[in-house]
Design an enzyme around this catalytic site. Sequence first.
Site, PDB file in Angstrom:
ATOM      1  N   GLU A 154      40.273 -32.512  -4.845  1.00 59.24           N
ATOM      2  CA  GLU A 154      40.217 -31.828  -6.150  1.00 59.24           C
ATOM      3  C   GLU A 154      39.677 -32.729  -7.260  1.00 59.24           C
ATOM      4  OE1 GLU A 154      44.079 -30.516  -7.564  1.00 59.24           O
ATOM      5  OE2 GLU A 154      43.137 -29.088  -8.944  1.00 59.24           O
ATOM      6  N   GLU A 160      42.960 -37.004 -16.493  1.00 64.40           N
ATOM      7  CA  GLU A 160      43.794 -37.236 -15.301  1.00 64.40           C
ATOM      8  C   GLU A 160      43.157 -38.188 -14.293  1.00 64.40           C
ATOM      9  OE1 GLU A 160      45.735 -33.765 -13.653  1.00 64.40           O
ATOM     10  OE2 GLU A 160      45.547 -32.727 -15.564  1.00 64.40           O
ATOM     11  N   ASP A 187      39.309 -26.136  -9.622  1.00 61.19           N
ATOM     12  CA  ASP A 187      40.433 -25.733 -10.476  1.00 61.19           C
ATOM     13  C   ASP A 187      39.825 -25.293 -11.813  1.00 61.19           C
ATOM     14  OD1 ASP A 187      42.461 -25.842 -12.485  1.00 61.19           O
ATOM     15  OD2 ASP A 187      43.702 -27.107 -11.190  1.00 61.19           O
ATOM     16  N   HIS A 190      40.618 -27.428 -14.974  1.00 56.15           N
ATOM     17  CA  HIS A 190      39.856 -28.680 -15.107  1.00 56.15           C
ATOM     18  C   HIS A 190      38.391 -28.381 -15.406  1.00 56.15           C
ATOM     19  CE1 HIS A 190      43.293 -30.961 -13.803  1.00 56.15           C
ATOM     20  NE2 HIS A 190      43.340 -30.353 -12.629  1.00 56.15           N
ATOM     21  N   HIS A 213      41.865 -23.052  -7.721  1.00 58.35           N
ATOM     22  CA  HIS A 213      43.057 -22.859  -8.549  1.00 58.35           C
ATOM     23  C   HIS A 213      42.719 -21.854  -9.640  1.00 58.35           C
ATOM     24  CE1 HIS A 213      45.433 -26.635  -7.096  1.00 58.35           C
ATOM     25  NE2 HIS A 213      45.702 -25.533  -6.407  1.00 58.35           N
ATOM     26  N   ARG A 219      45.739 -23.097 -19.210  1.00 55.09           N
ATOM     27  CA  ARG A 219      46.610 -23.280 -18.043  1.00 55.09           C
ATOM     28  C   ARG A 219      47.670 -22.184 -17.934  1.00 55.09           C
ATOM     29  NH1 ARG A 219      47.440 -29.267 -15.228  1.00 55.09           N
ATOM     30  NH2 ARG A 219      46.205 -28.561 -13.479  1.00 55.09           N
ATOM     31  N   GLU A 248      47.658 -21.716  -9.753  1.00 58.21           N
ATOM     32  CA  GLU A 248      48.311 -22.945 -10.225  1.00 58.21           C
ATOM     33  C   GLU A 248      48.277 -22.859 -11.747  1.00 58.21           C
ATOM     34  OE1 GLU A 248      48.039 -27.444  -8.852  1.00 58.21           O
ATOM     35  OE2 GLU A 248      46.596 -26.994 -10.443  1.00 58.21           O
TER      36      GLU A 248
HETATM   37  C1  LER Z   1      46.641 -31.549 -11.404  1.00 62.38           C
HETATM   38  O1  LER Z   1      46.190 -31.373 -12.698  1.00 62.38           O
HETATM   39  C2  LER Z   1      46.204 -30.447 -10.525  1.00 62.38           C
HETATM   40  O2  LER Z   1      45.386 -29.641 -10.887  1.00 62.38           O
HETATM   41  C3  LER Z   1      46.802 -30.385  -9.214  1.00 62.38           C
HETATM   42  O3  LER Z   1      46.255 -29.330  -8.483  1.00 62.38           O
HETATM   43  C4  LER Z   1      46.579 -31.685  -8.466  1.00 62.38           C
HETATM   44  O4  LER Z   1      47.700 -32.352  -8.166  1.00 62.38           O
HETATM   45 MN    MN Z   2      44.758 -27.967  -9.613  1.00 64.57          MN
END
Ligand code: LER
Ligand code: MN
Length: 276
Positions: A154, A160, A187, A190, A213, A219, A248
Site C-alpha cells: 500500500e 505516513e 487507498d 491517501h 480501500h 476518511r 477502511e
Molecule cells: C494507513 O493509513 C492505512 O491506510 C492502512 O491501510 C495501512 O496500515
Molecule cells: Mn489503507
Amino acid sequence: MPLSAVTVSLVAEAKGGPFVFWDDLPAACAQAKRLGFDAIELFAPGPDAVSRETLGKLLSTHQLRLAAVGTGAGWVKHKLSLTSPDADVRKRAIDFIRSMVDFGGVHQAPAIIGSMQGRWGEGVSKEQAIDWLREGLNELGEHARGYGVPLIYEPLNRYETNLVNTVDAGVELMESLATNNVRLLADLFHMNIEEGDLAAALTRGGRWIGHLHFVDSNRRPAGCGHIDYAPIAKSLKDIHYAGYLSAEALPWPDSSAAAEQTISAYRRVVDMVESS
Ligand code: LER
Ligand code: MN
C-alpha cells in the site's frame, strides 16, 4: 465486478483509526452479513488473535469471505518496520508479516503491508530503504504464493511514509521486483492527498491494482466527503477490477451508520460500473 468488504479492528493501540467495526468480531460479522457485505477485512494484533477454527467458523456461519488481513499492528504495537536501520528489527518485521501471511492465507486472504514499510532517514538513505523494502516484498510475496494469494503493498500519503506515495511510484516498485506476486492497494484517502486525478491514476495502475480501500476524502465513509466516484467507477471498469472495495473508513458517525452508508455507496458505484 468489484466485491464489498468492511474493516474490523481488534487492535487496542489503533483506537481512533479508520476502521468501521471494533473489538467484537462475532457482532461485526453478523452485522456485515445482515447488510449484505461479501467480506470482512481484519486488522488483528497478531496471528494468534483469533484461532483458525474460530475465524473459519465465523466466516462460514455468516457466509462471508476474508478480504485481507492488515499487518499494521507490527508497527503500532511492536514498532517493527521493513526499513529500520536495525537489522534485528527488520528481521522481526519480516517474521511478523510472514506469520500474518499464514494467518490470512489459510482463509485465502492476502496480507497488506502498509505502515510496516517504514520510512527512510535517520541514517538510512532512500536507496537503501527501497532496497530493503524490495527484499522484504520479494521474500514475502513468494511466501504468499504458497497460499495462492498475492501480497498486497500500500502506497501511503506523505505524512505516513516518504518511500512510495503514489500509484505511479508503486507501479515502478512493482516492476522492479523479482517476484510477480505483489499487488498494489489503492487507498482513496491517501490518493486524494497525493494524486492529481484519482481515476487516471487507477487506470495507469491497471493490472497492478489488487485491492482498494473504499473511503472518502476526509476518511469518512464513501459519500461523506468530496470524492467523485463516477470517474473512479469508469476506471475500475476499464481495468476490469474484480477485487474488493473495502471500507477502511472512520466509524462516522458510528460503526453501524458507517457500514450502512458504505454498502449503499458500494451499490451506487457498482451500478455506475455496470452502466459506464
Ligand atoms: C494507513 O493509513 C492505512 O491506510 C492502512 O491501510 C495501512 O496500515
Ligand atoms: Mn489503507
